[in-house]
Design a protein around this motif. Structure first.
Motif, mmCIF file in Angstrom:
data_model
loop_
_atom_site.group_PDB
_atom_site.id
_atom_site.type_symbol
_atom_site.label_atom_id
_atom_site.label_comp_id
_atom_site.label_asym_id
_atom_site.label_seq_id
_atom_site.Cartn_x
_atom_site.Cartn_y
_atom_site.Cartn_z
ATOM 1 N N GLU A 1 0.833 -1.210 0.000
ATOM 2 C CA GLU A 1 0.000 0.000 0.000
ATOM 3 C C GLU A 1 0.868 1.261 0.000
ATOM 4 N N ALA A 2 1.969 1.235 0.754
ATOM 5 C CA ALA A 2 2.875 2.384 0.803
ATOM 6 C C ALA A 2 3.541 2.610 -0.550
ATOM 7 N N VAL A 3 3.954 1.540 -1.203
ATOM 8 C CA VAL A 3 4.570 1.662 -2.534
ATOM 9 C C VAL A 3 3.576 2.266 -3.514
ATOM 10 N N THR A 4 2.347 1.813 -3.467
ATOM 11 C CA THR A 4 1.300 2.364 -4.333
ATOM 12 C C THR A 4 1.106 3.851 -4.060
ATOM 13 N N SER A 5 1.133 4.229 -2.785
ATOM 14 C CA SER A 5 0.979 5.638 -2.420
ATOM 15 C C SER A 5 2.150 6.476 -2.929
#
Length: 90
Positions: free
Chosen positions: A12-16
């Protein structure tokens, strides 16, 4: 101490991070680049945030400890005061 995050949170952090770069920079980031950038932030900047959070918790706990005597204080040597006040009423 390295800061570890779960695989789901990391994804999720990478996507953000990728979205942030898409919206604010002319060049988008791929998964590998975003993951590497996240790893860098966790290692380099994560401890600063973590240490600040620990200091905040310590400050709040110390404030609570200072209030314990007020919250749990019991008056001392009250038997005779209560006894005498009952006798005066009678």
């Amino acid at each position: 101490m390295s800061i570890q995050i779960s695989e789901a949170v990391r994804k999720e952090a990478v996507t953000s991070v990728q979205r942030y770069f898409r919206e604010y920079f002319p060049e988008p980031l791929g998964n590998l680049e975003a993951d590497a950038l996240l790893a860098f932030f966790l290692q380099e900047i994560g401890p600063v945030v973590y240490n600040h959070a620990v200091a905040d918790v310590q400050e709040r706990l110390q404030a609570r400890v200072m209030e314990v005597d007020i919250e749990v204080h019991e008056a001392e040597f009250t038997y005779w005061r209560q006894h005498d006040s009952k006798r005066k009423k009678a």
